[in-house]
Design a protein around this motif. Structure first.
Motif, mmCIF file in Angstrom:
data_model
loop_
_atom_site.group_PDB
_atom_site.id
_atom_site.type_symbol
_atom_site.label_atom_id
_atom_site.label_comp_id
_atom_site.label_asym_id
_atom_site.label_seq_id
_atom_site.Cartn_x
_atom_site.Cartn_y
_atom_site.Cartn_z
ATOM 1 N N ASP A 1 31.662 28.239 49.900
ATOM 2 C CA ASP A 1 31.011 28.278 48.581
ATOM 3 C C ASP A 1 31.009 29.678 48.011
ATOM 4 O O ASP A 1 30.047 30.408 48.180
ATOM 5 C CB ASP A 1 29.582 27.739 48.723
ATOM 6 C CG ASP A 1 28.889 27.577 47.387
ATOM 7 O OD1 ASP A 1 29.564 27.670 46.354
ATOM 8 O OD2 ASP A 1 27.654 27.357 47.392
ATOM 9 N N ASP A 2 32.063 30.073 47.292
ATOM 10 C CA ASP A 2 33.130 29.198 46.881
ATOM 11 C C ASP A 2 34.481 29.886 47.085
ATOM 12 O O ASP A 2 35.363 29.820 46.233
ATOM 13 C CB ASP A 2 32.895 28.790 45.421
ATOM 14 C CG ASP A 2 33.869 27.727 44.926
ATOM 15 O OD1 ASP A 2 34.430 27.008 45.770
ATOM 16 O OD2 ASP A 2 34.106 27.655 43.731
ATOM 17 N N GLU B 1 26.043 31.173 40.781
ATOM 18 C CA GLU B 1 24.865 30.941 41.614
ATOM 19 C C GLU B 1 23.552 31.273 40.906
ATOM 20 O O GLU B 1 22.496 30.847 41.341
ATOM 21 C CB GLU B 1 24.970 31.729 42.929
ATOM 22 C CG GLU B 1 26.176 31.349 43.801
ATOM 23 C CD GLU B 1 26.066 29.956 44.420
ATOM 24 O OE1 GLU B 1 25.105 29.226 44.120
ATOM 25 O OE2 GLU B 1 26.955 29.605 45.215
ATOM 26 N N HIS C 1 34.116 29.489 41.125
ATOM 27 C CA HIS C 1 33.294 30.700 41.023
ATOM 28 C C HIS C 1 33.512 31.583 42.236
ATOM 29 O O HIS C 1 33.577 31.104 43.366
ATOM 30 C CB HIS C 1 31.819 30.362 40.830
ATOM 31 C CG HIS C 1 31.109 29.744 42.000
ATOM 32 N ND1 HIS C 1 30.482 30.491 42.964
ATOM 33 C CD2 HIS C 1 30.912 28.445 42.368
ATOM 34 C CE1 HIS C 1 29.914 29.681 43.856
ATOM 35 N NE2 HIS C 1 30.164 28.439 43.530
ATOM 36 N N MET D 1 33.328 24.289 46.624
ATOM 37 C CA MET D 1 33.099 23.840 48.008
ATOM 38 C C MET D 1 34.107 22.749 48.354
ATOM 39 O O MET D 1 33.933 21.596 47.989
ATOM 40 C CB MET D 1 31.661 23.334 48.220
ATOM 41 C CG MET D 1 30.606 24.374 47.864
ATOM 42 S SD MET D 1 28.915 23.725 47.777
ATOM 43 C CE MET D 1 28.543 23.413 49.509
HETATM 44 ZN ZN ZN Z 1 29.317 26.841 44.579
#
Ligand code: ZN
Length: 425
Positions: A196-197, A231, A184, A272
């Motif tokens: 992230d990310d 998210e 993402h 991540m």
């Molecule tokens: Zn993430």
């Protein structure tokens, strides 16, 4: 219910039969460190480069935290698409969906504690010491004024358009079957969403680049997908599944040999990739004394340095419809890591959760590849920059970036085997 067989990976003998002369490729890439001639998989893995991987992450951080619904998020999408095109990854496409802010979430029912600690997400148990986790929503927690300004635009309220982007390597003999490789590109927290990310997005982009190199052929197709709105609750990937699962394997136009949505063989998500410093330990101040919180309790935080025991965590979800096939896919990834990764090993777990592979897991064997297990480790505070203003490119060392590169080696090698990759000169 469709059954998705995992295709057998090429054994050493089979792989060596695929070796072609590497005329167009740098001489150094034609041999393994042991001096043996490299197989096609090794040649592809050798195209991964730490500096290139870092540069792609750095490129993504120019758009701050890339929060969904904002101009900085749309600019990041444009930039990613332009990069994919520059790699020669064919047929870059956008998938559009409507998204409504604020998102309504139903909080998960609290789970009873286990013998080893509280229940974590995805079916996990939070063993051992834990550090605080949370999402930063306070602009003033970002001390860098440039970043505070860059991240200032909020998500618009109400319903509006969002987009994912993907490109596809079309298979030479099985264009109607594909693996989906995702990450993402949206983020949160008022930093740069570097780990992230950005780390997973850059990994997928690097794989798109390498599979698009001249002379690289795969029997099956591979789709490189960058999801938006992870998210907010996996909305980008969920929209893809809803809009496209019914189109699988349909030739269009009929007789063209073209398959806009090849049949899904597996979905691999990256989320991540950089930070595996281990379990939180008491945080010390400059005098070497434990830092205490307002209640006088010891504050725990993960160690500052990447640990030698760091590993790549490959997870599937034991409760998913395709759990058995997903486990087999996960072990194929671990085997690929054993053979082709240069610095860090991989581990397999069965509590995949909270990332874009979840909406796929009842449709197709799905796995996630991460720096830590999401439930028991990230959920227990092992990744201190998670959703924080400190998720900055400058917060990570080369040892951290190298873990991400080893994850890239793992996925690249596994995909090359699963799709029947060949390298021609
Ligand atoms: Zn993430």
């Amino acid at each position: 219910m469709a059954h998705h067989a995992i295709h057998p990976v090429a054994g050493p003998r089979q792989a060596s039969a695929l070796v072609a002369l590497a005329c167009a490729w740098p001489v150094a890439f034609a041999q393994t460190p042991a001096g043996e001639p490299a197989d096609a998989v090794a040649k592809l893995v050798n195209q991964l480069d730490l500096e290139k991987y870092k540069a792609t992450i750095k490129g993504l951080t120019q758009f701050g935290d890339r929060r969904q619904g904002t101009e900085r998020n749309r600019k990041a999408l444009d930039w990613i698409e332009a990069q994919l095109k520059s790699y020669g990854c064919a047929n870059t496409e956008r998938l559009q969906f409507q998204f409504t802010e604020p998102v309504k979430r139903t909080p998960a029912a609290p789970q009873p504690a286990r013998a080893g600690g509280p229940a974590g997400q995805g079916g996990s148990t939070l063993f051992g010491k834990r550090a605080a986790t949370g999402v930063n929503t306070d602009p003033m927690a970002q001390p860098d004024e440039r970043l505070r300004a860059l991240n200032a635009e909020p998500t618009p309220e109400g319903t509006s358009l969002r987009e994912n982007v993907y490109c596809t390597k079309v298979g030479s003999t099985r264009p109607d079957e594909m693996y989906i490789v995702g990450a993402h590109f949206d983020g949160i927290g008022w930093g740069e969403a570097a780990n992230d990310d950005g780390s997973g997005t850059a990994l997928v982009m690097e794989l798109a680049r390498i599979f698009s190199l001249p002379g690289v052929q795969t029997e099956r197709s591979i789709r490189f997908a960058l999801w938006n709105n992870e998210e907010t609750g996996l909305h980008g990937a969920s929209a893809y599944v809803a809009q496209r699962k019914g189109l699988q394997g349909i030739e269009s136009p009929k007789g063209s040999g073209k398959y806009p949505e090849p049949k899904w063989l597996g979905m691999i998500q990256h989320d991540m990739m950089l930070f595996d410093h281990g379990m939180p330990v008491p945080k010390l101040n400059a005098d070497g004394k434990p830092v205490l919180d307002a209640k006088g309790q010891t504050v725990y935080a993960p160690p500052d340095e990447q640990r030698a025991e760091a590993d790549v965590n490959i997870e599937y979800q034991a409760t998913s419809r395709h759990a058995d096939a997903a486990a087999k896919l996960a072990w194929a990834f671990r085997a690929a890591n054993d053979k082709y990764a240069t610095h860090y090993p991989a581990a397999v777990g069965f509590h995949m959760t909270n990332t874009d592979s979840t909406p796929f897991m009842d449709e197709v064997p799905a796995i996630s590849v991460r720096e830590n297990e999401r439930g028991m480790q990230i959920g227990a505070g092992w990744s201190p920059h998670w959703h924080q203003p400190t998720d900055l490119y400058s917060s990570y060392s080369d040892k951290d970036f190298l873990l991400g590169l080893n994850a890239a080696q793992t996925t690249l090698a596994a995909l090359a085997q699963l799709t029947g990759a060949k390298v021609k000169h």
